[in-house]
Motif scaffolding. Structure first.
Motif, PDB file in Angstrom:
ATOM      1  N   UNK A  90       0.846  -1.196   0.000  1.00  0.00           N
ATOM      2  CA  UNK A  90       0.000   0.000   0.000  1.00  0.00           C
ATOM      3  C   UNK A  90       0.877   1.240   0.000  1.00  0.00           C
ATOM      4  N   UNK A  91       0.579   2.152  -0.918  1.00  0.00           N
ATOM      5  CA  UNK A  91       1.256   3.449  -0.927  1.00  0.00           C
ATOM      6  C   UNK A  91       0.445   4.490  -0.165  1.00  0.00           C
ATOM      7  N   UNK A  92      -0.884   4.488  -0.366  1.00  0.00           N
ATOM      8  CA  UNK A  92      -1.755   5.442   0.324  1.00  0.00           C
ATOM      9  C   UNK A  92      -3.202   5.003   0.136  1.00  0.00           C
ATOM     10  N   UNK A  93      -4.083   5.565   0.948  1.00  0.00           N
ATOM     11  CA  UNK A  93      -5.513   5.331   0.823  1.00  0.00           C
ATOM     12  C   UNK A  93      -6.236   6.670   0.828  1.00  0.00           C
ATOM     13  N   UNK A 128     -13.544   3.560  -0.889  1.00  0.00           N
ATOM     14  CA  UNK A 128     -12.176   3.871  -0.482  1.00  0.00           C
ATOM     15  C   UNK A 128     -11.252   3.444  -1.616  1.00  0.00           C
ATOM     16  N   UNK A 129     -10.376   4.346  -2.021  1.00  0.00           N
ATOM     17  CA  UNK A 129      -9.393   4.032  -3.056  1.00  0.00           C
ATOM     18  C   UNK A 129      -8.059   3.705  -2.399  1.00  0.00           C
ATOM     19  N   UNK A 130      -7.527   2.538  -2.734  1.00  0.00           N
ATOM     20  CA  UNK A 130      -6.215   2.124  -2.243  1.00  0.00           C
ATOM     21  C   UNK A 130      -5.254   2.129  -3.417  1.00  0.00           C
ATOM     22  N   UNK A 186     -12.630   0.159  -3.306  1.00  0.00           N
ATOM     23  CA  UNK A 186     -13.297  -0.820  -2.450  1.00  0.00           C
ATOM     24  C   UNK A 186     -14.622  -0.245  -1.960  1.00  0.00           C
ATOM     25  N   UNK A 187     -15.713  -1.009  -2.142  1.00  0.00           N
ATOM     26  CA  UNK A 187     -17.013  -0.599  -1.636  1.00  0.00           C
ATOM     27  C   UNK A 187     -17.045  -0.738  -0.124  1.00  0.00           C
ATOM     28  N   UNK A 224     -10.495  -4.508   5.443  1.00  0.00           N
ATOM     29  CA  UNK A 224      -9.056  -4.327   5.204  1.00  0.00           C
ATOM     30  C   UNK A 224      -8.777  -2.967   4.585  1.00  0.00           C
ATOM     31  N   UNK A 225      -9.575  -2.560   3.611  1.00  0.00           N
ATOM     32  CA  UNK A 225      -9.313  -1.295   2.926  1.00  0.00           C
ATOM     33  C   UNK A 225      -9.446  -0.109   3.865  1.00  0.00           C
TER      34      UNK A 225
END
Length: 290
Positions: free
Chosen positions: A16-19, A27-29, A104-105, A132-133
């Protein structure tokens, strides 16, 4: 003897770089990795397999053999230990630096439906990928089985020759795929698009060069199916259509019956995908396949 072509998919270790919370439901990972530059995408609704660690694990537990028999080995691993596997769509794959965005929904927080992917969880409780997200931090490790050739079998949006216009429907689970389709469509392509979401804040800009009529539908209750009502009452263009419809399985089946039975669409010109089903996890659906 001719050598067999290399497989169009490869395993990647990513972190993961950022969320970013991009809307109430998503949520964008953003992932990175040393070999991510080898991953490519066929555009449109390009899918891949994502493998997440279980709580307490530093990295996902994968089969010992990551060759062609990996899936059979994954099935025999202890379900409490093996990696959580989900199918997701590429939201964006960038270069310099090499980064992969996945949306991610967040159904668990709002009583919404399934995780984005081929299958999700429809009970209103947060599934493992959604949870998780929300808790992911930079450096968290995942694995993916991603495409390394543009022609990889992971793209379902395939309008046949002679298509005059396209019809697209999606809910939150299929929104990343719909966004990819719209960004891929050639300039001027006539498109009728309906996207169903849970909150007004989920509406987002979807860049496209197509001549796209995009209608956003806000769902009132968890069991509502406004996209079905909207398509049933819509005036559709003349000419040869191609439909791509994705989301909750029951809704998609009803939409397909309407397009083929009531509207006269050729069955071969309707691509339909149930990304999730009310009351079923991806593990439930995998178990049904045997």
């Amino acid at each position: 003897m001719t050598d067999a072509p290399p497989p169009p998919y490869r395993w990647f270790d990513l972190q993961v770089e950022r969320t970013e919370r991009i809307s109430p439901s998503l949520v964008r990972v953003t992932f990175g990795g040393d070999r991510l530059g080898d991953m490519v995408t066929g555009g449109r609704d390009q899918r891949f397999k994502l493998f997440l660690p279980r709580p307490g694990q530093d990295a996902p537990v994968l089969p010992d053999d990551l060759g062609p028999g990996w899936y059979a080995q994954w099935r025999t691993q202890d379900p409490a230990v093996r990696a959580v596997m989900r199918s997701y769509t590429v939201r964006e794959l960038r270069r310099e630096p090499d980064e992969l965005d996945v949306d991610f929904v967040q159904h668990g927080e709002h009583g919404q439906h399934g995780e984005h992917g081929e299958h999700g969880k429809g009970t209103g409780h947060s599934g493992p990928a959604s949870h998780w997200s929300r808790t992911a931090r930079p450096g968290d490790r995942v694995a993916i089985l991603g495409p390394v050739a543009e022609d990889n079998g992971g793209v379902d949006f395939q309008p046949p020759a002679g298509t005059d216009w396209v019809l697209v429907t999606a809910d939150e689970s299929a929104l990343p795929a719909a966004a990819g389709i719209l960004s891929w469509l050639p300039a001027g392509t006539p498109a009728k698009v309906w996207i169903e979401v849970a909150h007004p804040g989920d509406v987002q800009d979807l860049p496209t060069a197509a001549d796209a009529d995009i209608t956003w539908l806000i769902r009132g209750n968890a069991g509502d199916r406004p996209v079905l009502d909207a398509v049933r009452s819509a005036a559709l263009p003349s000419g040869n259509p191609y439909a791509w419809i994705a989301g909750e399985s029951g809704t998609i089946r009803a939409l397909r019956r309407h397009l083929v039975g009531d509207r006269g669409f050729d069955r071969r010109a309707v691509t339909f995908t149930g990304y999730w089903r009310h009351g079923a996890t991806e593990e439930d659906l995998l178990a049904e396949l045997g």
